[in-house]
Design a protein around this motif. Structure first.
Motif, short mmCIF file in Angstrom:
data_model
loop_
_atom_site.label_atom_id
_atom_site.label_comp_id
_atom_site.label_asym_id
_atom_site.label_seq_id
_atom_site.Cartn_x
_atom_site.Cartn_y
_atom_site.Cartn_z
N GLU A 36 27.13 46.75 76.80
CA GLU A 36 27.47 45.90 77.94
C GLU A 36 28.25 46.75 78.97
O GLU A 36 29.38 46.44 79.32
N THR A 37 27.63 47.83 79.45
CA THR A 37 28.34 48.77 80.33
C THR A 37 28.85 48.05 81.58
O THR A 37 28.06 47.48 82.35
N PRO A 38 30.16 48.05 81.78
CA PRO A 38 30.73 47.34 82.93
C PRO A 38 30.57 48.13 84.23
O PRO A 38 30.31 49.33 84.21
N GLU A 39 30.72 47.45 85.35
CA GLU A 39 30.68 48.13 86.64
C GLU A 39 31.93 49.00 86.80
O GLU A 39 32.99 48.70 86.26
N ARG A 40 31.78 50.07 87.58
CA ARG A 40 32.91 50.96 87.83
C ARG A 40 34.04 50.20 88.52
O ARG A 40 33.81 49.39 89.42
N ASP A 41 35.26 50.47 88.09
CA ASP A 41 36.48 49.92 88.68
C ASP A 41 36.61 48.40 88.53
O ASP A 41 37.43 47.78 89.20
N SER A 42 35.81 47.81 87.65
CA SER A 42 35.94 46.37 87.41
C SER A 42 37.05 46.11 86.41
O SER A 42 37.56 47.02 85.76
N SER A 45 35.94 47.13 82.99
CA SER A 45 36.02 48.59 82.82
C SER A 45 37.46 49.03 82.57
O SER A 45 37.72 49.89 81.72
N THR A 74 27.84 59.99 80.90
CA THR A 74 27.68 58.75 81.67
C THR A 74 28.61 58.73 82.89
O THR A 74 29.82 58.96 82.76
N LEU A 76 29.59 56.22 84.42
CA LEU A 76 30.41 55.00 84.40
C LEU A 76 31.49 55.06 83.33
O LEU A 76 32.15 54.06 83.04
#
Length: 360
Positions: A36-42, A45, A74, A76
């Motif tokens: 479930e790779t999160p968005e950057r800077d979320s 994350s 990666t 991210l």
């Protein structure tokens, strides 16, 4: 928020003090990140960053090494975790320093300023190394590290860095090969190195020059001449030696006997200037030929200048006069000199003579 809930459940399980359980938990959190790779800077994350960084501090080096290998590829990857791993032991830091795109140039420069050779060497292997980072690696790195950088076609090198490395290469065979074989090494740097490197590398340089436009070679020699003049400008000893040479020339005493006497007496600066004047090469080339371990450059210059074998052998022996084997090697030196053809010597020397003519 399902990912956060699952992550918090995993963190609750971390209260166990078993190192094996912490290692398993670290792997489970890592798996969850990639599932479930999160968005950057979320926010998600950031939460992963906090948890992974905390767990990494509590696990053994081999577990952190595995973590680094998984996240190094990666873009991210959590930034805090990446920075932490990049400054860890080299087994952990290596994958991050050599591969991670999360590390900015400023991050790498900061790490380079305070890291050891292994970390610098790992950075030297990145697909792209900026000029600023290359400058820092050359300034702080040993010859093995710098050779790794120079061998990397993705490393960008400033003109100043090339000159710094070329000066170090005068006394380092470790640096000579990578610098000669690098595709974008400037022609004037290569010309400077022809009297420093071994035969096989010298042949490589001459083969490259054979395919270069003569006008480009002329330009390279002009650059080389300007750099040489700058290096000698503040050398008062060289200036005095040049006056001495002019005096000896007027008295018609600029000959092999004078050269041998100066070398025997250890008057190195005058000896180098006299040798340069008698052979038609510049001072730097003369100095290198008389001081470096390899005998080949001295043989090439002497043959090109028409020195007889006896004078060459005398110079070759006297330059290492403290060696117990020097005189026993005289016969072998003579045989080596006989094998050097005038054509080979002339081909190798034409670039230094071109630079010397420009200086004149």
């Amino acid at each position: 928020m399902a990912v956060i809930s699952k992550l918090n459940t995993l963190v609750d399980l971390a209260r166990e003090k078993s190192s094996d359980r912490r290692r398993t938990l670290l792997r489970e959190v890592t798996d969850l990140f990639f599932e479930e790779t999160p968005e950057r800077d979320s926010a998600v994350s950031g939460r992963f960053d906090d948890v992974l960084s905390a767990l990494a501090e509590q696990t053994a080096v081999d577990a952190r090494e595995e973590l680094s290998q998984r996240f190094s590829g990666t873009p991210l990857a959590p930034r805090g975790l990446v920075l932490k791993l990049a400054q860890d032991a080299i087994e952990v830091a290596g994958p991050m320093l050599s591969q991670s795109s999360v590390l900015s140039e400023d991050d790498l420069l900061s790490i380079a300023e305070k890291s050891g050779q292994d970390h610098l060497k790992a950075m030297s292997k990145r697909d792209a190394v900026s000029e600023r980072l290359s400058d820092t690696i050359v300034r702080r790195g040993d010859d093995e590290t710098v050779a790794t950088l120079i061998s990397n076609d993705g490393a960008q090198l400033s003109r100043e860095t090339y000159e710094t490395v070329s000066e170090r290469a005068e006394n380092s065979e470790v640096l000579q090969g990578p610098l000669v074989k690098r595709k974008d090494t400037p022609n004037d740097i290569l010309a400077d190195m022809m009297l420093t490197v071994r035969n096989h590398l010298r042949d490589h340089i001459m083969e490259r020059f054979d395919s270069v436009d003569p006008a480009i070679i002329d330009q390279a020699m002009a650059v080389s001449k300007a750099r040489l003049a700058a290096r000698l400008q503040q050398d008062k000893a060289v200036e005095e030696a040049q006056k001495f040479v002019r005096s000896m020339a007027m008295r018609k005493k600029l000959d092999g006997a004078l050269l041998a006497r100066l070398l025997r007496e250890g008057d190195s600066v005058k000896c180098h200037v006299v040798f340069a004047e008698m052979t038609g090469v510049d001072y730097i080339a003369a100095k290198r030929a008389l001081e470096q371990d390899s005998i080949d450059p001295l043989a090439l210059i002497c043959k090109s200048a028409g020195f007889d074998k006896a004078l060459f052998v005398t110079l070759a022996v006297l330059r290492h006069k403290n060696s117990d084997d020097a005189f026993r090697d005289a016969r072998e030196l003579g045989q080596l000199y006989d094998k050097v053809t005038a054509d080979d010597a002339a081909r190798a020397m034409r670039f230094w003579r071109m630079r010397r003519d420009m200086a004149a």
